[in-house]
Design a protein around this motif. Structure first.
Motif, PDB file in Angstrom:
ATOM      1  N   UNK A  72      -1.851   2.340  -7.066  1.00  0.00           N
ATOM      2  CA  UNK A  72      -0.562   2.056  -8.521  1.00  0.00           C
ATOM      3  C   UNK A  72      -0.687   0.037  -8.378  1.00  0.00           C
ATOM      4  N   UNK A  73      -1.462  -0.157  -7.393  1.00  0.00           N
ATOM      5  CA  UNK A  73      -1.578  -1.377  -7.253  1.00  0.00           C
ATOM      6  C   UNK A  73      -2.993  -2.176  -8.666  1.00  0.00           C
ATOM      7  N   UNK A  74      -3.943  -0.915  -8.226  1.00  0.00           N
ATOM      8  CA  UNK A  74      -4.838  -0.930  -9.361  1.00  0.00           C
ATOM      9  C   UNK A  74      -4.267  -1.234 -10.857  1.00  0.00           C
ATOM     10  N   UNK A  75      -3.234  -0.070 -11.035  1.00  0.00           N
ATOM     11  CA  UNK A  75      -2.562   0.133 -12.530  1.00  0.00           C
ATOM     12  C   UNK A  75      -1.898  -1.133 -12.305  1.00  0.00           C
ATOM     13  N   UNK A  76      -1.620  -1.519 -11.878  1.00  0.00           N
ATOM     14  CA  UNK A  76      -0.423  -3.232 -12.140  1.00  0.00           C
ATOM     15  C   UNK A  76      -1.096  -4.246 -12.731  1.00  0.00           C
ATOM     16  N   UNK A  77      -2.767  -4.016 -11.732  1.00  0.00           N
ATOM     17  CA  UNK A  77      -2.937  -5.642 -11.701  1.00  0.00           C
ATOM     18  C   UNK A  77      -3.986  -4.792 -12.472  1.00  0.00           C
ATOM     19  N   UNK A 129      -9.613   0.161  -5.106  1.00  0.00           N
ATOM     20  CA  UNK A 129     -10.199  -0.834  -3.648  1.00  0.00           C
ATOM     21  C   UNK A 129      -9.865  -2.296  -3.425  1.00  0.00           C
ATOM     22  N   UNK A 130     -10.425  -2.331  -4.686  1.00  0.00           N
ATOM     23  CA  UNK A 130      -9.987  -4.253  -4.981  1.00  0.00           C
ATOM     24  C   UNK A 130      -8.758  -4.217  -5.097  1.00  0.00           C
ATOM     25  N   UNK A 131      -8.523  -3.799  -5.879  1.00  0.00           N
ATOM     26  CA  UNK A 131      -6.331  -4.292  -4.938  1.00  0.00           C
ATOM     27  C   UNK A 131      -6.023  -3.505  -3.444  1.00  0.00           C
ATOM     28  N   UNK A 132      -6.660  -2.851  -2.990  1.00  0.00           N
ATOM     29  CA  UNK A 132      -6.346  -2.750  -1.553  1.00  0.00           C
ATOM     30  C   UNK A 132      -7.285  -4.593  -0.888  1.00  0.00           C
ATOM     31  N   UNK A 133      -8.421  -4.638  -1.470  1.00  0.00           N
ATOM     32  CA  UNK A 133      -8.739  -6.236  -0.873  1.00  0.00           C
ATOM     33  C   UNK A 133      -7.520  -6.979  -1.155  1.00  0.00           C
ATOM     34  N   UNK A 151     -12.841  -9.102  -4.973  1.00  0.00           N
ATOM     35  CA  UNK A 151     -14.176  -7.974  -5.518  1.00  0.00           C
ATOM     36  C   UNK A 151     -14.246  -7.763  -4.737  1.00  0.00           C
ATOM     37  N   UNK A 152     -15.128  -6.497  -4.908  1.00  0.00           N
ATOM     38  CA  UNK A 152     -16.111  -5.383  -4.218  1.00  0.00           C
ATOM     39  C   UNK A 152     -17.361  -5.864  -5.175  1.00  0.00           C
ATOM     40  N   UNK A 161      -4.453   0.056   7.050  1.00  0.00           N
ATOM     41  CA  UNK A 161      -5.214  -1.242   6.808  1.00  0.00           C
ATOM     42  C   UNK A 161      -6.888  -1.030   6.184  1.00  0.00           C
ATOM     43  N   UNK A 162      -6.560  -0.436   5.388  1.00  0.00           N
ATOM     44  CA  UNK A 162      -8.076  -0.259   3.875  1.00  0.00           C
ATOM     45  C   UNK A 162      -8.079  -1.469   3.301  1.00  0.00           C
ATOM     46  N   UNK A 163      -9.493  -2.141   3.552  1.00  0.00           N
ATOM     47  CA  UNK A 163      -9.970  -3.046   2.896  1.00  0.00           C
ATOM     48  C   UNK A 163      -9.739  -4.455   3.796  1.00  0.00           C
TER      49      UNK A 163
END
Lengths: 495, 495
Positions: free
Chosen positions: A146-151, A156-160, A168-169, A411-413
């Motif tokens: 969901x975060x990835x689509x929005x941003x 994974x970058x969205x979790x970081x 960013x990764x 808590x991933x990232x």
């Protein structure tokens, strides 16, 4: 009646002050469940915390915020107010991405998983842990997508980005790629050099005596006990709120050295929290800057100060008094400089520690991109440990992929922050030494306060008023530069 | 789609479950501030708790409730569901009377006053305490007046009703008036009888050892440590939630006997909480019935069980093991049956205790009706103590009107519950002895569980499903009858 010229901004401040009150309760609930709560209280606590998380989320996504933030951005604000507004907008945006129902479901699943993990870990019960972890990570992946689509970035970058805004990764792969080029040979060289070092007999020390020693050390590091306390938990952490920081540690009766340095580490976190700007308490600008900067403060305290010769020398009277310990400070220095690949991240020395992070970074990327199933995690773990540190963890889940709490609570990232923190800490050390002289000399000359003053001025009191890059640039004249970390390791371990 | 036949009722249950989650956090915050929090954390905690109280108040006064409750009352509900709905309506009505701003202001003032009181009490600082107390009591009187107008009763009755629904000062005057007729002469008679009793040397006992003894006693009383814990605080209490009950006590190194019986007392409260009906957790029907019934359980545990000969005999091995205490159980019985007028309510014996309540009852009525100013409280206190117990408290605020926490946190109308509780406890004892035989014999024969079973069946597991009068009638065949209390005192103290 006259309205203040920045009434929209003022309204936002009130709203976020209100949110901070609920976050205060959330921090208390987290600390309590780790340090105080009996197991049987877990279910009701989990339900209460999930409702609280959902409520905080609903406050951060209140419909009025969009327009009020836009209106406040047109108001006449000071530089610091603008920074606070930037952080308010960031929190609003972050919260709006994820639906409240997912926040609630993830909080509940995380509480359930963590509570069970404590017992399961001690029993090496991977089969019991696996379905709980799958459940939490499924929700974490849902959040990531969901975060990835929005941003418009990768999951994974969205979790970081949650823990280290802007990271960013790709940048991490570059940083960690650099590490891989020199770290393995450094580990080998240090181990060669240390192979003839004697090992030391460490006398048993009762937990009570270690607790008194911990208070001594915290006092030495100028921890303010009127605004915080120390307890024990199965996984040491620093929680609470700036006016009341809650540290935890754990004591190993057979080896006090680990718990002692654990307290030094957590005190570094605590000093950051206690030093956050009073003026901005309860506002987003008053929060700690990022997880990596937070970790830089705990690691600075542990690695740049705590494991140094001068600090260990200062500890000797207390070690003698509390534990009847007769180790010389040279012997302590050898103990605390020993490089030795091991299973457990939190017990790892400074040199092999990044290998534990490299493993977790690879695992997280693979899990989030569906290239690694939870069921295959133990094998992945053992292979990576073998290749990075020559350690086999087959069947040893407890000391393998079940050792950390992070994934169990979704808590991933987060893990990369530890090594970024180590790099920032080394960079701060270099800056302090350029500006004020050798840290060892400052500590030896009783000028620990001077070092604390530098950290307070340059890091703690800045809260989130600056961005991470601005903060580091302002303090050190440069943005993140991993060269300082390499330099620090070489100076300390290959003198 | 089919709607459930009682969808309005179900909606109310969900809403009140949600409220219970915030009340869980409120209980945690209260316990923590008394047992764990460093002083410097008080201001931020007070602000957070005030926001939380306001939020809970807003949930209990949600606009949809009026209509939903009315609609639910037309639905087909079981007897227990009807009882729950009755309690829901009661909570809604109570909350609606008082504006949220007053709830918030009172919570904030109470936190401030309590935090300062801890230090001020130890320093006998009446001048420092007075303005804080005036502030809290002004808000309490404001609340009393608002409640009085809404319920069409007197302001003091409106406060009593908060803790003991339906209780009035007229009924209390009748009950306490009865007490006054026979208690003073009973005190005199008992003191006469006891005047030649020896006094006993009590050896010092370290807090740690007393804490271990406390756990032993709680275990003997079948406290469930998987759903609760014991800590220390300056004012012992029982808090937390039914799945995680938080007890506190305090240890006097010079005299373990007070702390020991304090733990027995609080364990009585805790057993009630742990025994509340699982099925109704988080619903108003699942709450403890009233403060007097709560106090009846702690006092039953302390007075009917703990201070009895058979129980004291059972404690002897632990007393020997933990404290190396060689007092015989007859000596312990003498210590715990000693009647001696003193300054401190919580340290008072069972016979003189009601005098402390009579004083507070008169003071509260006078304060709420503006016949007594806070400034004149110390004089009033000393005069009453002189007349009731022959004790002068002039200038001794610490052991006079500053000894209790209740008024400092705005709890007026609570004190009568203590003596009502003592009366209920004696009435429960009489019922148990009629139904199951002598309590002393049951304990002596290892049948403590039988007594706990009776309490569980008749009191704990009933939650708030019955009204107080129904509950007591159901358990004992009668509503409150103070004759049992008189009978109990005569049997025990004038055998």
């Amino acid at each position: 009646m006259n309205q203040p010229a920045n009434k929209n901004y003022q309204q936002l401040c009130e709203h976020f002050q209100n949110i901070s009150h609920f976050e205060h309760l959330s921090a208390l609930g987290d600390w309590d469940q780790a340090a105080m709560m009996p197991t049987g209280g877990g279910e009701a606590r989990g339900a209460a915390m999930a409702t609280l998380a959902k409520h905080i989320h609903s406050l951060k996504t209140a419909p009025m915020l969009e327009d009020t933030i836009a209106a406040a951005e047109q108001e006449s604000l000071s530089g610091e107010q603008q920074a606070n507004l930037r952080e308010i907008r960031y929190q609003f945006q972050q919260a709006n991405i994820v639906p409240g129902s997912l926040v609630e479901a993830k909080t509940k699943a995380a509480y359930h998983c963590e509570q069970a993990w404590r017992e399961q870990r001690s029993q090496n019960d991977w089969q019991g842990f696996k379905p709980n972890l799958e459940n939490v990570l499924a929700l974490t992946k849902e959040e990531a997508n969901i975060r990835a689509a929005a941003l418009n970035i990768s999951p994974y970058d969205a979790l970081l980005d949650k823990f280290e805004p802007g990271m960013t990764s790709a940048r991490l792969e570059q940083i960690f790629g650099g590490l891989k080029l020199w770290l393995p040979s450094l580990i080998e060289q240090v181990q060669d050099q240390q192979q003839h070092q004697p090992s030391y007999a460490i006398a048993q020390a009762a937990s009570d005596a270690q607790a008194l020693l911990s208070r001594d050390v915290m006092t030495l590091l100028e921890f303010d006990f009127n605004h915080g306390r120390l307890d024990t938990s199965s996984h040491p952490f620093c929680g609470g709120v700036p006016s009341d920081v809650r540290l935890t540690t754990r004591y190993d009766v057979a080896d006090f050295t680990s718990g002692l340095m654990g307290v030094v580490h957590e005190t570094g976190h605590a000093k950051y929290e206690q030093g956050l700007p009073h003026k901005w308490r309860g506002q987003p600008a008053g929060n700690a800057r990022s997880m990596a900067i937070h970790e830089s403060q705990s690691l600075f305290c542990e690695m740049q100060l705590g494991r140094g010769s001068a600090f260990l020398k200062q500890l000797q009277p207390q070690l003698k008094q509390r534990l009847d310990c007769n180790l010389s400070h040279e012997q302590l220095l050898n103990i605390y400089s020993k490089v030795s690949p091991g299973h457990i991240r939190v017990d790892a020395d400074e040199v092999t520690y990044p290998c534990h992070i490299l493993l977790r970074f690879e695992a997280e990327k693979a899990i989030v991109s569906n290239q690694l199933a939870v069921a295959d995690l133990p094998d992945f773990w053992s292979q990576q440990m073998q290749s990075l540190l020559g350690i086999n963890t087959d069947g040893d889940y407890k000391n393998g992929c079940m050792q950390d709490i992070h994934w169990a609570v979704g808590e991933m990232g987060y893990f990369p922050s530890y090594t970024l923190g180590a790099m920032y800490a080394a960079q701060f050390k270099a800056a302090i030494e350029r500006q004020l002289g050798s840290i060892e000399d400052l500590v030896a000359n009783g000028k620990l306060s001077t070092i604390m003053g530098w950290l307070n001025h340059n890091i703690w009191s800045k809260g989130s008023l600056l961005t991470t890059d601005e903060l580091v640039q302002h303090a050190t004249g440069d943005t993140l530069n991993p060269a300082h970390f390499k330099q620090h390791l070489i100076e300390r371990y290959l003198p």
